[in-house]
Design a protein around this motif. Structure first.
Motif, PDB file in Angstrom:
ATOM      1  N   ARG A 355       0.952  -1.431  -0.069  1.00  0.00           N
ATOM      2  CA  ARG A 355       0.230   0.031   0.125  1.00  0.00           C
ATOM      3  C   ARG A 355       0.838   1.260   0.087  1.00  0.00           C
ATOM      4  NH1 ARG A 355      -1.265   3.836   2.944  1.00  0.00           N
ATOM      5  NH2 ARG A 355       0.125   3.078   4.772  1.00  0.00           N
ATOM      6  N   GLU A 356       1.915   1.287   0.580  1.00  0.00           N
ATOM      7  CA  GLU A 356       2.914   2.509   0.894  1.00  0.00           C
ATOM      8  C   GLU A 356       3.317   2.630  -0.561  1.00  0.00           C
ATOM      9  OE1 GLU A 356       3.918   1.537   5.617  1.00  0.00           O
ATOM     10  OE2 GLU A 356       5.440   1.351   3.966  1.00  0.00           O
ATOM     11  N   GLU A 358       2.108   1.833  -3.171  1.00  0.00           N
ATOM     12  CA  GLU A 358       1.128   2.122  -4.369  1.00  0.00           C
ATOM     13  C   GLU A 358       0.732   3.637  -4.024  1.00  0.00           C
ATOM     14  OE1 GLU A 358      -1.807  -0.728  -3.757  1.00  0.00           O
ATOM     15  OE2 GLU A 358      -1.054  -2.303  -4.980  1.00  0.00           O
ATOM     16  N   THR A 359       0.730   3.972  -3.072  1.00  0.00           N
ATOM     17  CA  THR A 359       0.025   5.476  -2.477  1.00  0.00           C
ATOM     18  C   THR A 359       1.344   6.494  -2.716  1.00  0.00           C
ATOM     19  OG1 THR A 359       0.650   5.130  -0.424  1.00  0.00           O
ATOM     20  CG2 THR A 359      -1.832   4.607  -1.371  1.00  0.00           C
ATOM     21  N   GLY A 360       2.710   5.940  -2.454  1.00  0.00           N
ATOM     22  CA  GLY A 360       3.821   6.840  -2.635  1.00  0.00           C
ATOM     23  C   GLY A 360       4.166   7.432  -1.170  1.00  0.00           C
ATOM     24  N   GLU A 361       3.363   6.876  -0.048  1.00  0.00           N
ATOM     25  CA  GLU A 361       3.635   7.267   1.123  1.00  0.00           C
ATOM     26  C   GLU A 361       4.677   6.273   1.853  1.00  0.00           C
ATOM     27  OE1 GLU A 361      -0.324   7.082   3.155  1.00  0.00           O
ATOM     28  OE2 GLU A 361      -1.094   8.615   2.078  1.00  0.00           O
ATOM     29  N   ARG A 384       2.357   3.736 -12.010  1.00  0.00           N
ATOM     30  CA  ARG A 384       3.054   3.107 -11.107  1.00  0.00           C
ATOM     31  C   ARG A 384       2.323   1.606 -11.106  1.00  0.00           C
ATOM     32  NH1 ARG A 384       5.278   5.023  -5.381  1.00  0.00           N
ATOM     33  NH2 ARG A 384       6.536   6.164  -6.831  1.00  0.00           N
TER      34      ARG A 384
END
Length: 534
Positions: A355-356, A358-361, A384
């Motif tokens: 998730r990190e 995919e979201t760039g966080e 991405r």
């Protein structure tokens, strides 16, 4: 003028109080004094007078010659919590250590505030004055109003606190492990150089300070704390902390720590300074990976069982080695029950990493795992794309998840090291207690000095409450019957203070002796547990 009022207690009882108003000449205001005289009979509605009130009525019959005036009441104080607090303070020698850094008057004020925070941990400091007026305590002759408390906090110096610690640390035993850990406390304070943004263990977007806490593993007594910058990582804090312990005279120390303090540099530093230690080793250390790879086939043999019960079995193998000419022991463990839980946590962690990405966080500390378990492709059309490296995930899960290791300089036996390390969860609970005491986890002070002073006061109260908690946890309810249940199953620390609150003392202005109420069943039990005398 006096009147009888009733107050309903959560236990269902309606207690009767004699309420009297009087003029306080010093404060130039009307005040109210309330004395519990008994309880209401739920069937008849009549008052069942208690022993204390009957004795007071009998005393009032003995009037001075030539006057109809009854004996005048000088004060009514709650003394139940005070008797316990005084006994614990004396038992621990807390006042003696405080006098090493503070004068007698300041020591008295500090103890009064520590007593207040111990018995009322959720209350703010400005309420201490009212508590001191109604309870027997140090410095009762001059209760501390809010401005005086502020002056006291601003007058406390770091040197005075260190003088206290130098004395207080001598109470630790040379053979006792001292559990060392760091936690963050969020702050709304200003102008404090320690307030910084960093890894917030509570997940809050606030500046914070870090508090390092040192606690005895057997005595469960907090011995030392250090305020550190909020951005400082655990691994960076250890050298300065151990240097401070040396300055305070702690030359023989055995530290129990978590894996956040592990580094080759720290291990060498501890060995060089003769400081014994036990701590987990991160799994990305090549030495530990090699041990786990070599032990996997033999680890779960019967001869390697360390602890076994109906829930799980823990296996362990020890590897002896040397670093800088000093002996080290690496213990490798696996737990048949915990392995399933660890696999579930590992799978959840993989989902979080995905998730990190995919979201760039991105999280800086996850950088190595991103590259190990995932491949990220950027295309102009699809954007991405995060690709799971299933072979790497499966290989790591099967080889390392559910296995862990401890490194120690002083415990050659794997079972002993394991059981000692399992006790360290108590220091984590003390961190929760300390953080909850510090204004609901929020420091609202201004400046380094007052920040330090607030934590110091809360630390003193933590010493008292943790000792009370240990006595409750270690004292069996009925040792004659071999009952393993202890008093902590019946009374928490807050409940102990709540039960003792109604035990009061009425003092007269003339020669009459003070009157104490008849103890409740709970009060008699608490008096017995702690060996108190009224």
């Amino acid at each position: 003028m006096s009147s009888i009022v009733f107050q309903h207690h959560p236990n269902g009882t309606d207690y009767a109080y004699m309420s009297s108003s009087y003029w306080d000449a010093e404060r130039k205001t009307t005040r109210t004094r309330m004395i519990c005289i008994g309880k209401k009979d739920p069937r008849t509605g009549e008052i069942i007078y208690n022993k204390r009130w009957k004795e007071l009525q009998a005393e009032q019959q003995d009037k001075a010659p030539g006057t109809d005036m009854p004996p005048a009441v000088s004060s009514t104080l709650s003394i139940g919590p005070s008797l316990l607090l005084q006994a614990v303070t004396d038992k621990l020698g807390l006042k003696r250590s405080l006098l090493k850094g503070f004068d007698a008057d300041t020591t008295s004020q500090l103890l009064a505030l520590a007593w207040f925070f111990a018995s009322c941990p959720a209350q703010r400091a400005y309420l201490a004055e009212g508590w001191m007026e109604s309870h027997r305590c140090p410095h009762q002759e001059s209760p501390l109003a809010s401005p005086r408390i502020t002056e006291l906090l601003q007058s406390i110096s770091r040197d005075q606190i260190l003088s206290f610690f130098k004395s207080w640390l001598r109470r630790s035993k040379d053979t006792e492990y001292l559990c060392f850990d760091i936690s963050s406390v969020s702050t709304y304070g200003t102008y404090n150089p320690y307030d910084e943004y960093g890894y917030n263990r509570d997940g809050e977007s606030l500046p914070q300070i870090n508090i390092a806490l040192l606690m005895g593993m057997e005595s469960e007594i907090p011995f030392y704390y250090e305020i550190l910058p909020g951005s400082l990582h655990d691994v960076s804090a250890l050298p300065a902390f151990t240097a401070m312990l040396g300055k305070l005279g702690m030359t023989k120390v055995s530290l129990m720590m978590d894996k956040g303090f592990y580094s080759q540099k720290n291990i060498s530093m501890l060995l060089e300074n003769g400081i014994h230690f036990t701590m987990p080793v991160p799994k990305n250390i090549s030495r530990v990976k090699g041990y786990m790879d070599g032990d996997r086939d033999d680890l779960e043999l019967p001869q390697n069982i360390l602890v076994s019960d109906e829930r799980s079995t823990v296996y362990g193998i020890t590897h002896r080695t040397k670093l800088d000419g000093k002996r080290l022991y690496y213990h490798v463990f696996t737990d048949t029950a915990m392995r399933i839980e660890h696999v579930a946590k590992f799978n959840a962690y993989m989902v979080e990493l995905s998730r990190e990405l995919e979201t760039g966080e991105l999280v800086e500390s996850h950088a190595e795992d991103y590259s190990l378990f995932f491949t990220v492709k950027e295309t102009p059309v699809r954007g991405r794309k995060v690709i799971w490296n299933h072979d790497a995930i499966k290989a790591y899960r099967d080889r390392y998840v559910g296995y862990w290791s401890l490194v120690t300089s002083c415990e050659p036996d794997a079972r002993t090291a394991l059981l000692q390390y399992r006790k360290r969860d108590k220091v984590e609970k003390q961190f929760d207690n300390l953080k909850n005491m510090i204004d609901g986890n929020r420091l609202r002070t201004k400046g380094t000095v007052s920040n330090e002073s607030v934590v110091f006061l809360r630390f003193l109260s933590l010493i008292i409450t943790e000792y009370i908690r240990k006595v409750l946890r270690d004292t069996p309810i009925d040792p004659r019957l071999g009952n393993t249940k202890t008093w902590i199953t019946r009374y928490s620390v807050p409940e102990v203070f709540n039960r003792l609150e109604s035990y009061t003392e009425i003092v007269f202005k003339n020669t009459y002796k003070p009157i104490h109420p008849e103890k409740t069943k709970a009060q008699r039990e608490i008096f017995q547990i702690f060996g108190l005398e009224s």
